[in-house]
Design an enzyme around this catalytic site. Structure first.
Site, mmCIF file in Angstrom:
data_model
loop_
_atom_site.group_PDB
_atom_site.id
_atom_site.type_symbol
_atom_site.label_atom_id
_atom_site.label_comp_id
_atom_site.label_asym_id
_atom_site.label_seq_id
_atom_site.Cartn_x
_atom_site.Cartn_y
_atom_site.Cartn_z
ATOM 1 N N ARG A 39 50.519 -52.572 88.766
ATOM 2 C CA ARG A 39 49.637 -51.708 87.987
ATOM 3 C C ARG A 39 48.245 -51.652 88.607
ATOM 4 O O ARG A 39 47.593 -50.598 88.609
ATOM 5 C CB ARG A 39 49.567 -52.216 86.548
ATOM 6 C CG ARG A 39 48.963 -51.234 85.570
ATOM 7 C CD ARG A 39 49.248 -51.646 84.146
ATOM 8 N NE ARG A 39 48.484 -52.804 83.716
ATOM 9 C CZ ARG A 39 49.004 -53.878 83.136
ATOM 10 N NH1 ARG A 39 50.304 -53.954 82.911
ATOM 11 N NH2 ARG A 39 48.236 -54.878 82.757
ATOM 12 N N LYS A 40 47.771 -52.773 89.143
ATOM 13 C CA LYS A 40 46.452 -52.787 89.743
ATOM 14 C C LYS A 40 46.418 -51.963 91.035
ATOM 15 O O LYS A 40 45.401 -51.332 91.346
ATOM 16 C CB LYS A 40 45.997 -54.226 90.009
ATOM 17 C CG LYS A 40 45.846 -55.043 88.740
ATOM 18 C CD LYS A 40 44.938 -54.369 87.730
ATOM 19 C CE LYS A 40 45.059 -54.932 86.334
ATOM 20 N NZ LYS A 40 44.897 -56.350 86.210
ATOM 21 N N GLN A 81 48.958 -53.843 75.529
ATOM 22 C CA GLN A 81 47.872 -53.617 74.589
ATOM 23 C C GLN A 81 47.354 -52.185 74.712
ATOM 24 O O GLN A 81 47.641 -51.485 75.679
ATOM 25 C CB GLN A 81 46.739 -54.616 74.804
ATOM 26 C CG GLN A 81 45.978 -54.471 76.118
ATOM 27 C CD GLN A 81 46.578 -55.278 77.231
ATOM 28 O OE1 GLN A 81 47.766 -55.549 77.244
ATOM 29 N NE2 GLN A 81 45.761 -55.664 78.195
ATOM 30 N N TRP A 94 44.504 -50.891 75.454
ATOM 31 C CA TRP A 94 43.670 -50.528 76.595
ATOM 32 C C TRP A 94 44.519 -50.124 77.794
ATOM 33 O O TRP A 94 44.172 -49.205 78.513
ATOM 34 C CB TRP A 94 42.776 -51.708 76.993
ATOM 35 C CG TRP A 94 41.921 -52.196 75.871
ATOM 36 C CD1 TRP A 94 41.167 -51.422 75.021
ATOM 37 C CD2 TRP A 94 41.728 -53.540 75.469
ATOM 38 N NE1 TRP A 94 40.520 -52.218 74.117
ATOM 39 C CE2 TRP A 94 40.834 -53.532 74.358
ATOM 40 C CE3 TRP A 94 42.197 -54.766 75.928
ATOM 41 C CZ2 TRP A 94 40.425 -54.687 73.717
ATOM 42 C CZ3 TRP A 94 41.789 -55.922 75.289
ATOM 43 C CH2 TRP A 94 40.919 -55.880 74.195
ATOM 44 N N ASP A 97 43.028 -65.523 73.162
ATOM 45 C CA ASP A 97 41.911 -66.209 73.804
ATOM 46 C C ASP A 97 40.714 -66.291 72.859
ATOM 47 O O ASP A 97 40.190 -67.382 72.589
ATOM 48 C CB ASP A 97 41.534 -65.449 75.078
ATOM 49 C CG ASP A 97 40.731 -66.297 76.049
ATOM 50 O OD1 ASP A 97 40.675 -67.527 75.868
ATOM 51 O OD2 ASP A 97 40.167 -65.729 77.001
ATOM 52 N N ARG A 146 41.840 -57.696 85.942
ATOM 53 C CA ARG A 146 42.055 -58.696 86.977
ATOM 54 C C ARG A 146 42.450 -58.018 88.286
ATOM 55 O O ARG A 146 43.267 -57.097 88.269
ATOM 56 C CB ARG A 146 43.152 -59.681 86.520
ATOM 57 C CG ARG A 146 42.713 -60.496 85.323
ATOM 58 C CD ARG A 146 43.786 -61.392 84.772
ATOM 59 N NE ARG A 146 44.739 -60.718 83.906
ATOM 60 C CZ ARG A 146 45.565 -61.342 83.066
ATOM 61 N NH1 ARG A 146 45.524 -62.655 82.942
ATOM 62 N NH2 ARG A 146 46.417 -60.675 82.331
#
Length: 497
Positions: free
Chosen positions: A98-99, A131, A133, A273, A468
């Site tokens: 995906r990145k 999620q 986003w 988190d 990330r």
């Protein structure tokens, strides 16, 4: 001095804002958008100044170098395709595919070049358990990709409606405090002539998020995370609980219906988190006063455990992560006797995810020492139900890495061989305070003390990572984790300071 600095940063609502600093990615996207709209020349000049500052200070990695060169119209020393390959080299993560799409499409959209990455509609699908986003990000990238290739027929009505829905801002004037997603959405919709008017209207709202240095940040702020970590450090420092109730009450007011927390006000996507840090602070401060909120949060965290025993960040069924699993176990540690199976399976997942050099996947931090401190504290919490040999072997490998990666000045960097920085060193000290000899800890404490500024705070290199592996910086967190680290050292080695 440090504790009082952190305490004094709590505002009248009980929150610490936790503003995020500018970075190259969002600044380049904002400049690209305003250039294409031919709007707000003064704002554009300020962005240009910010990006030129990064360029001439040589602060840009290959990807951001190529991106900045494209938006400024300058010559880059590397092609866009080479920049993506270089940036992702060594990035082994479940999001790596995906990145690659993200970085390639962004560079292609800004540069106007058609990069060699043949994609289909399926490559942009972001089905549950992703999620919200990710869904918005991938739909924006899909529009940019197919519009840029002259294939608008491959853009669905659902793609467009999803993006348009994000322009219905909340009271804070943003969508989920997420400027990266907002900028990509506006760039994508600007490729569709039918939506040009709403893009122009929405662009005006961007100016309110331009920072003093002229740039734009990844997110606007993260006051939930910042308040929880500050509160945890202040409780450990022994401050009067009465002075911390406003911060705790602020968090409770923003606990969401599912029992979890997001990173900021207006963020509807909860995650383990932020929830874990909120739970640790509320429990440490007053478990009776906040009993109902803690019980609700515990159920939220328990509901997130995957079949492999690990915990994801955002939604059950997404890939489990070692650091997130450790975060949940540390938050649940006072209740561990009620959840023996949860702890056994969670610790087994953590140990299985350890690398041979003693490290773990870094998750949302740039520093190996972050995942190590969370993991070793979680392993330490489990004293029954699994092999002592497995636990001690995992601890020994991690501690060996920390000892080897300690620099001559006593501090630690993100990874072994990096220059020392305060926040990575704080993470390492949290771990070592529970396991290691005073000599090693003492050198680390001396480094942290030497790095303290005259105002009592700390300056550190960026530690957060999102998306990330792109680093982002919330400066107050260096103060918070330095305070947490010193709390741990004082409680375990009172004669070290």
């Amino acid at each position: 001095m440090l504790a009082h600095r952190v305490l004094d940063s709590i505002n009248g609502d009980g929150a610490i804002i936790g503003e995020c600093k500018s970075r190259a990615l969002e600044s380049a996207l904002a400049l690209c958008l305003l250039q294409r709209l031919d709007m707000y020349p003064a704002a554009r000049e300020r962005i240009v100044g910010y990006l030129q500052g990064l360029w001439f200070h040589d602060d840009l990695d290959p990807f951001h170098h190529a991106l900045t060169a494209s938006v400024l119209g300058w010559d880059a020393r590397i092609t866009p395709a080479e920049a993506v390959d270089n940036y992702l080299e060594g990035f082994e993560h479940f999001t790596s595919d995906r990145k690659r799409i993200l970085f390639t499409v962004v560079l292609g959209a800004v540069s106007g070049l058609r990069l060699d990455l043949p994609l289909t509609e399926r490559d942009f699908a972001a089905k549950p358990p992703h999620q919200r986003w990710v869904t918005v990000l991938m739909r924006a990238l899909k529009v940019l990709y197919f519009a840029g290739r002259g294939e608008p027929e491959r853009i669905s009505d659902e793609d467009v409606s999803t993006l348009l829905a994000t322009l219905e801002f909340d009271a804070n004037g943003t969508w989920e405090q997420y400027l990266l997603g907002h900028l990509l959405t506006l760039l994508a919709l600007n490729e569709l002539p039918a939506h040009a008017a709403i893009v122009r209207r929405s662009a005006a709202g961007l100016l309110g998020h331009q920072r003093e240095d002229g740039g734009f940040s990844f997110i606007t702020r993260m006051e939930i995370f910042a308040t929880a970590t500050a509160g945890l450090g202040l409780v450990g420092a022994g401050l009067d609980p009465q002075g911390l109730y406003p911060a705790a009450d602020f968090l409770v007011r923003h606990q969401q219906a599912d029992g979890g927390w997001g990173y900021a006000q207006g963020v509807r996507q909860t995650d383990v988190d932020d929830t874990a840090y909120c739970v640790e602070f509320l429990r440490a401060l007053d478990p009776f006063r906040y009993g109902a909120a803690l019980a609700h949060a515990e159920q939220y965290m328990l509901s997130m455990q995957n079949s492999d025993g690990g915990f994801p960040t955002f939604t059950r069924g997404a890939s489990s992560e070692v650091a997130m699993t450790a975060a949940v176990l540390n938050a649940l540690a006072p209740s561990k006797n009620r959840y023996p199976t949860v702890f056994r399976r969670g610790v087994e997942f953590i140990i299985a995810g350890q690398h041979t050099d003693g490290t773990f996947e870094r998750s949302w931090s740039c520093a190996h020492s972050n995942a190590i401190f969370r993991s070793l504290l979680a392993i330490q919490a489990l004293n029954v139900g699994m092999s002592e040999t497995d636990r001690t072997a995992a601890e020994r490998r991690a501690l060996s890495y920390l000892r080897l990666s300690q620099n001559e000045n006593g501090g630690w960097g993100h990874v072994i061989g990096d220059d020392s920085d305060p926040i990575s060193s704080a993470y390492a000290l949290i771990t070592l305070s529970h396991f290691d000899a005073e000599f090693t800890i003492g050198r680390g404490v001396n480094y942290l003390v030497d790095q303290q500024q005259c105002n009592g705070g700390y300056l550190s290199r960026p530690d957060g990572s999102g998306p990330r592996p792109i680093a982002y910086d919330v400066p107050v967190l260096a103060d918070h984790f330095a305070l947490i680290a010193l709390d741990h050292v004082v409680s375990t080695h009172p004669h070290t300071l």
